[in-house]
Design a protein around this motif. Structure first.
Motif, mmCIF file in Angstrom:
data_model
loop_
_atom_site.group_PDB
_atom_site.id
_atom_site.type_symbol
_atom_site.label_atom_id
_atom_site.label_comp_id
_atom_site.label_asym_id
_atom_site.label_seq_id
_atom_site.Cartn_x
_atom_site.Cartn_y
_atom_site.Cartn_z
ATOM 1 N N ILE A 269 46.459 55.819 13.482
ATOM 2 C CA ILE A 269 46.831 56.105 12.100
ATOM 3 C C ILE A 269 47.854 57.242 12.126
ATOM 4 C CG2 ILE A 269 45.965 56.745 9.814
ATOM 5 C CD1 ILE A 269 43.176 55.818 10.765
ATOM 6 N N PRO A 270 49.132 56.957 11.928
ATOM 7 C CA PRO A 270 50.169 57.997 12.058
ATOM 8 C C PRO A 270 50.118 59.121 11.029
ATOM 9 C CG PRO A 270 51.123 55.807 12.299
ATOM 10 C CD PRO A 270 49.727 55.629 11.773
ATOM 11 N N PHE A 271 49.448 58.891 9.883
ATOM 12 C CA PHE A 271 49.382 59.925 8.849
ATOM 13 C C PHE A 271 47.928 60.177 8.464
ATOM 14 C CE2 PHE A 271 53.633 58.221 8.526
ATOM 15 C CZ PHE A 271 54.411 59.370 8.402
ATOM 16 N N GLY A 272 47.522 61.444 8.545
ATOM 17 C CA GLY A 272 46.138 61.799 8.260
ATOM 18 C C GLY A 272 45.683 61.438 6.858
ATOM 19 N N ALA A 273 46.622 61.301 5.917
ATOM 20 C CA ALA A 273 46.270 60.965 4.537
ATOM 21 C C ALA A 273 45.596 59.599 4.434
ATOM 22 C CB ALA A 273 47.518 60.990 3.661
ATOM 23 N N HIS A 274 45.766 58.756 5.466
ATOM 24 C CA HIS A 274 45.192 57.403 5.416
ATOM 25 C C HIS A 274 43.905 57.285 6.237
ATOM 26 C CE1 HIS A 274 49.722 56.718 5.004
ATOM 27 N NE2 HIS A 274 49.197 56.662 3.790
ATOM 28 N N PHE A 275 43.437 58.409 6.761
ATOM 29 C CA PHE A 275 42.243 58.350 7.610
ATOM 30 C C PHE A 275 40.979 58.058 6.800
ATOM 31 C CE2 PHE A 275 38.525 60.349 9.538
ATOM 32 C CZ PHE A 275 38.503 59.718 10.778
ATOM 33 N N LEU A 276 40.769 58.772 5.695
ATOM 34 C CA LEU A 276 39.543 58.550 4.918
ATOM 35 C C LEU A 276 39.461 57.136 4.341
ATOM 36 C CD1 LEU A 276 38.855 61.947 3.096
ATOM 37 C CD2 LEU A 276 37.638 60.920 5.019
ATOM 38 N N PRO A 277 40.559 56.554 3.837
ATOM 39 C CA PRO A 277 40.479 55.149 3.418
ATOM 40 C C PRO A 277 40.075 54.219 4.563
ATOM 41 C CG PRO A 277 42.408 56.162 2.464
ATOM 42 C CD PRO A 277 41.842 57.168 3.421
ATOM 43 N N PHE A 278 40.575 54.503 5.777
ATOM 44 C CA PHE A 278 40.146 53.706 6.930
ATOM 45 C C PHE A 278 38.658 53.890 7.182
ATOM 46 C CE2 PHE A 278 38.827 53.961 11.352
ATOM 47 C CZ PHE A 278 39.015 52.656 11.758
ATOM 48 N N ALA A 279 38.177 55.152 7.121
ATOM 49 C CA ALA A 279 36.763 55.418 7.359
ATOM 50 C C ALA A 279 35.889 54.674 6.351
ATOM 51 C CB ALA A 279 36.491 56.916 7.301
ATOM 52 N N ALA A 280 36.313 54.649 5.080
ATOM 53 C CA ALA A 280 35.557 53.934 4.049
ATOM 54 C C ALA A 280 35.512 52.439 4.352
ATOM 55 C CB ALA A 280 36.182 54.185 2.681
ATOM 56 N N ALA A 281 36.639 51.881 4.804
ATOM 57 C CA ALA A 281 36.677 50.448 5.143
ATOM 58 C C ALA A 281 35.771 50.150 6.329
ATOM 59 C CB ALA A 281 38.122 50.042 5.450
ATOM 60 N N ALA A 282 35.792 51.023 7.334
ATOM 61 C CA ALA A 282 34.949 50.813 8.516
ATOM 62 C C ALA A 282 33.469 50.835 8.143
ATOM 63 C CB ALA A 282 35.260 51.880 9.567
ATOM 64 N N HIS A 283 33.083 51.733 7.231
ATOM 65 C CA HIS A 283 31.687 51.787 6.790
ATOM 66 C C HIS A 283 31.311 50.528 6.023
ATOM 67 C CE1 HIS A 283 30.264 55.679 8.089
ATOM 68 N NE2 HIS A 283 31.355 56.277 7.615
ATOM 69 N N GLN A 284 32.207 50.050 5.166
ATOM 70 C CA GLN A 284 31.912 48.840 4.402
ATOM 71 C C GLN A 284 31.673 47.634 5.317
ATOM 72 O OE1 GLN A 284 34.746 47.950 1.297
ATOM 73 N NE2 GLN A 284 34.824 50.088 0.580
ATOM 74 N N LEU A 285 32.382 47.580 6.425
ATOM 75 C CA LEU A 285 32.298 46.440 7.338
ATOM 76 C C LEU A 285 31.328 46.680 8.494
ATOM 77 C CD1 LEU A 285 36.117 45.582 7.463
ATOM 78 C CD2 LEU A 285 34.333 44.422 6.128
ATOM 79 N N ASN A 286 30.627 47.821 8.451
ATOM 80 C CA ASN A 286 29.645 48.160 9.505
ATOM 81 C C ASN A 286 30.266 48.153 10.903
ATOM 82 O OD1 ASN A 286 27.388 48.425 7.719
ATOM 83 N ND2 ASN A 286 27.311 46.182 7.573
ATOM 84 N N ILE A 287 31.494 48.634 10.990
ATOM 85 C CA ILE A 287 32.148 48.749 12.294
ATOM 86 C C ILE A 287 31.641 50.015 12.977
ATOM 87 C CG2 ILE A 287 34.373 49.068 13.465
ATOM 88 C CD1 ILE A 287 35.676 47.542 11.169
ATOM 89 N N ARG A 288 31.186 49.857 14.214
ATOM 90 C CA ARG A 288 30.684 50.999 14.970
ATOM 91 C C ARG A 288 31.844 51.659 15.722
ATOM 92 N NH1 ARG A 288 26.672 48.756 19.011
ATOM 93 N NH2 ARG A 288 28.448 47.327 19.241
ATOM 94 N N ILE A 289 32.000 52.944 15.486
ATOM 95 C CA ILE A 289 33.066 53.691 16.151
ATOM 96 C C ILE A 289 32.416 54.819 16.958
ATOM 97 C CG2 ILE A 289 35.084 55.158 15.769
ATOM 98 C CD1 ILE A 289 35.600 53.556 13.209
ATOM 99 N N PRO A 290 32.708 54.894 18.246
ATOM 100 C CA PRO A 290 33.779 54.207 18.980
ATOM 101 C C PRO A 290 33.342 52.954 19.722
ATOM 102 C CG PRO A 290 32.928 55.990 20.315
ATOM 103 C CD PRO A 290 32.137 56.009 19.042
ATOM 104 N N GLU A 291 32.084 52.492 19.538
ATOM 105 C CA GLU A 291 31.607 51.344 20.312
ATOM 106 C C GLU A 291 32.460 50.102 20.076
ATOM 107 O OE1 GLU A 291 28.277 54.184 19.678
ATOM 108 O OE2 GLU A 291 29.746 53.198 18.364
#
Length: 355
Positions: A269-291
């Motif tokens: 993610i080249p810009f930190g401003a887009h990190f939290l939206p990514f985190a919210a999407a990962a939680h919605q999809l139950n993606i395990r990070i970093p597994e």
């Protein structure tokens, strides 16, 4: 000669002249050494048989000449240039920084820069003021002495401001103009190193989540990613394209749709401003990070570990040090002008990992 004597005005001695001359002579001869205290105003009135108004006028002249310094509640002291506490008072230099209150509300990046610059300014006899735009018509040398330009590429407007005699330094932009200083992190190289670290960990499908708006910072950060993955253009299946300056909820929706149909083994993610939206999407999809997916973001987003609940990497820029150095440079350059070389300084970033 007689005519000159008759018609040439003769300056009358001021009532405080004797006091003024004696103190000047005592300081210059060393009889009154640096940091020694001058007699109090009542004592000077009594000694020289003059009024307090006359004493204050004489002291003001000595202060203007750089011979004494006044300290509220303590009196007047002989100046000592080697000791800042006893140095002659200097005029504050007005330095503009192109920020508004709105910048602080929407970006931690600008807040960190401004806080460091504002903390350094008083130490350097700098008065820092916010301006809404960078314009040669707005920034005039009869008021402004320097400009700290944020989020601004080298351009004709900055060159015009510099030609007026205002010292200019670009923040996090590279300047090739001989009169424009710059302090910066190399976005291209630091992005390359961050993505290369993912490849060294065995990641091969590294997705890019970012706007591609053509700005210099965007081009450099995407360019570093492309160098690391050895491509000339982003691979369509590994590119989640965002639109610049949209609400976080919209970003989250776009990233969620992308991750539903694509499962890269890493994300950059080249810009930190887009990190939290990514985190919210990962939680919605139950993606395990970093597994399931490793994550690295540009920008100093370490504090976001408290919100996302998973470990991640981030490229940390020394923003505070850069801002401090920029203010110190402007202060020195304003005073010494050509004796100070134009600053062009690159700062290394560090790749950090949250727990």
């Amino acid at each position: 000669m007689l005519d000159e004597l008759v018609h040439k005005p003769v300056r009358k001695k001021a009532v405080y002249d004797r006091m003024l001359n004696e103190i000047r002579q005592a300081i210059r001869s060393g009889q009154l050494p640096p940091r020694s205290r001058i007699l109090s105003e009542p004592e000077l009135c009594e000694r020289y048989c003059i009024s307090r108004v006359s004493v204050r006028t004489a002291l003001a002249k000595l202060e203007k000449d750089g011979l004494i310094v006044k300290k509220n509640g303590l009196g007047s002291f002989v100046c000592d240039p080697a000791d800042p506490a006893f140095s002659p008072a200097q005029e504050l230099n007005d330095v503009a920084i192109n920020l508004t209150e709105m910048n602080f509300n929407v970006s931690w990046y600008y807040t960190k820069i401004y806080q460091a610059a504002a903390a350094t300014a008083p130490q350097c006899r700098v008065k820092l003021s916010l301006v809404s735009e960078i314009s040669a018509a707005l920034l005039k040398p009869n008021h402004w002495k320097g400009l700290l330009a944020l989020n601004t590429d080298e351009n004709a407007e900055l060159e015009a401001i510099a030609r007026q005699g205002i010292e200019v330094i670009l923040f996090n932009r590279i300047s090739y103009h001989p009169d424009l200083a710059s302090v910066y992190v190399d976005y291209y190289e630091e992005s390359f190193r961050a993505v290369r670290s993912l490849r060294e960990r065995g990641c091969r499908k590294i997705a890019l989540i970012t706007p591609n708006d053509g700005t210099s910072s965007s081009v450099a950060r995407i360019g570093g990613y492309l160098k690391a993955v050895d491509r000339s253009f982003p691979e369509p299946e590994l590119f989640c394209s965002l639109v610049q300056d949209r609400p976080d909820a919209e970003y989250t929706a776009v990233i969620t749709e992308y991750l539903k149909s694509h499962r890269p083994d890493a994300v950059y993610i080249p810009f930190g401003a887009h990190f939290l939206p990514f985190a919210a999407a990962a939680h919605q999809l139950n993606i395990r990070i970093p597994e399931d997916m490793a994550v690295i973001s540009f920008d100093d987003i370490g504090e976001m570990r408290n919100f996302c609940g998973f470990p991640f990497g981030y490229v940390k820029m020394p923003l505070a040090q850069m801002a401090e150095d920029a203010i110190r440079y402007l202060s020195e350059k304003i005073i010494r002008r050509n004796a100070v070389p134009v600053l062009k300084r690159r700062y290394p970033a560090t790749l950090e990992f949250s727990n």
